[in-house]
Design a protein around this motif. Structure first.
Motif: not given
Length: 517
Positions: A101-102, A357
């Motif tokens: 994530e990210g 995000r």
């Protein structure tokens, strides 16, 4: 065949029997592989993975037995990988792994090795380091070209700013009552000169002035400026927690980093949201992964800039640091901002890590901690009023050389008002002809960057005729970027844009010589 042998080779025990467990010996071999690896069953589901693969994928993707192998990869690549897996991966293939994530996905070189009982060994070699080195080499070539372009533009702009400042000073001297109306234009020209210095810093043609700063104090000093920049609908939260930790960085460049990131956040949030600027400390015991920079071991002061905008799309995140890459070309974006920030941080020994995000984009800046006492930067003085040029009897004969005619005329006027006699030359060749024909000035003032014979070459040629001739060279570049030791050669340096009073002052400080007449 004995059950133990069947297990080691990976064959099922008997027809209809359950999938045998992975033998510990095979497990040990899997863990010893330097590249990422996964043992797949006949249905292309995961039986076991090694630590290298788990590190590449990060903790956000659990790799439990029975998980389809396709889940290891970026969703956009799965349509291509499905037939490759079904056909046994007869040829190596490059594909992006599923991204933590990210963070942008890791590009991997995939190989599929067949094993007994329909099983396969999937090998994933991380290509990001190889790609990073190639991209850095390509970026270096682009930056060198940009640096040459930026340096040339900056020199010309400094000439124009010197003309503007000189003309306004002359107007104020002629009509003092006009000073209040002209002061904003003078201030704007001074700000323009500061912007050019930043451009030269990007082009590596400006001498940097790093100082040891208290990080909390330096950021706090910029907060009022940032509030004005962001406007009333964006909340700015400042959370200082660096506890007096100090960093060594050019304060002008630190302000540039804050301004650029705040401007990007404002535009991303469409004028409404929250920008949080926080400081902190960190200790890294080993290299920690991140994009675009891994964090080396060390003691760090941290600057976090977080916004509540829509986030950076995963497909463009890997490109945001490329010079000239911008998603706002129709709004005047140049694509130089983030590339400059990254260069500033690298010059200062720091590291940049970006995660994004929807609703959360964070630029996390690590700067090495310094234990020396903070050096408070000198405040930028307000634009001074032009100093009246005293009219005195003729004092000296000056040879003035500059290919920028308006600037040359303004400088000549200022020197003549101060009582000097001035002979003008439009370039180095014309000046050298005057000297060779018998002109004996008391001093020579010359621009450095001129077509044909440049200022440094002219100065050395002039000294062959008049060995003790006082010389002043001017340039839009910083002295340190010109590749010459002027002090050792007894040459004075005046950076552009200069004001007429500064030129007169430096001429007044020159020693009298026997060469001039």
């Amino acid at each position: 065949m004995a059950d133990g042998v069947r297990t080691i080779l990976g064959f099922p025990r008997k027809k209809g029997a359950a999938e045998p467990p992975v033998d510990p010996t095979l497990h040990a071999l899997l863990e010893a592989l330097p590249q990422g690896a996964a043992l797949l069953d006949s249905a292309a589901s995961i039986l076991r993975t090694n630590a290298a693969l788990r590190d590449m994928l990060g903790p956000s993707l659990p790799l439990r037995p029975g998980t389809p192998a396709l889940s290891l990869f970026d969703p956009q690549a799965r349509a291509t990988l499905r037939p490759w897996l079904e056909q046994g991966g007869t040829t190596p293939l490059e594909a992006p792994l599923a991204a933590p994530e990210g963070r942008p996905p890791i590009l991997a070189l995939l190989r599929l090795a067949p094993l007994p009982a329909g099983r396969h060994l999937l090998l994933a070699e991380d290509l990001s380091e190889r790609s990073r080195r190639r991209e850095e080499a390509e970026a270096g070539e682009r930056l060198r070209a940009i640096g040459q372009l930026a340096g040339g533009i900056a020199h010309d702009v400094n000439n124009l700013l010197a003309i503007i400042l000189g003309a306004m000073d002359a107007a104020i001297l002629a009509a003092p009552a006009a000073a209040p109306e002209l002061r904003p234009a003078q201030d704007a020209a001074a700000r323009g000169a500061a912007l050019v210095r930043r451009l030269l810093a990007f082009a590596r043609r400006q001498q940097l002035e790093p100082r040891v700063l208290d990080l909390d104090e330096a950021v706090a000093a910029a907060i009022p400026m940032l509030r004005s920049l962001l406007g009333p609908r964006i909340a700015l939260e400042f959370r200082p927690a660096a506890l007096g930790r100090r960093v060594r960085v050019d304060p002008v460049q630190l302000d540039q980093v804050l301004l650029n990131l705040a401007t990007n956040a404002r535009d991303a949030m469409a004028g409404q949201g929250t920008l949080t600027i926080a400081t902190d400390t960190a200790i890294s015991l080993q290299e920690e992964p991140g994009f675009p920079d891994p964090l080396p071991p060390g003691r760090w002061a941290v600057l976090d800039i977080t916004d509540t905008g829509p986030g950076i799309r995963p497909d463009i995140l890997p490109r945001i640091l490329e010079p000239f890459f911008t998603t706002r070309a129709n709004q005047g974006g140049t694509g130089l901002g983030l590339a400059t920030i990254h260069g500033i941080l690298r010059q200062s020994g720091g590291a940049l890590q970006i995660t994004s995000r929807p609703g959360h984009t964070r630029f996390r800046i690590h700067l090495p901690r310094h234990e020396a006492p903070a050096e408070h930067p000198a405040e930028h003085p307000a634009t001074p009023a032009p100093t009246p040029l005293a009219t005195t009897p003729p004092q000296a004969h000056i040879l003035l050389v500059d290919d920028e005619a308006p600037l040359r005329r303004l400088a000549a006027t200022a020197l003549e008002r101060a009582g000097h006699q001035v002979t003008q030359a439009e370039d180095g060749e014309a000046a050298l002809e005057l000297l060779e024909s018998g002109l004996h000035p008391a001093a020579m003032i010359s621009d450095i960057a001129m077509p044909g014979l440049d200022g440094m070459a002219l100065a050395r040629a002039a000294r062959t005729h008049l060995p003790t001739l006082p010389i002043i060279l001017t340039s839009g570049y910083a002295e340190a970027a010109l590749g010459a030791d002027m002090t050792r050669e007894g040459i004075n340096f005046l950076p552009k844009p200069y004001r007429p009073a500064q030129l007169v002052e430096i001429v007044a400080s020159l020693p009298q010589t026997a060469d001039g007449a």
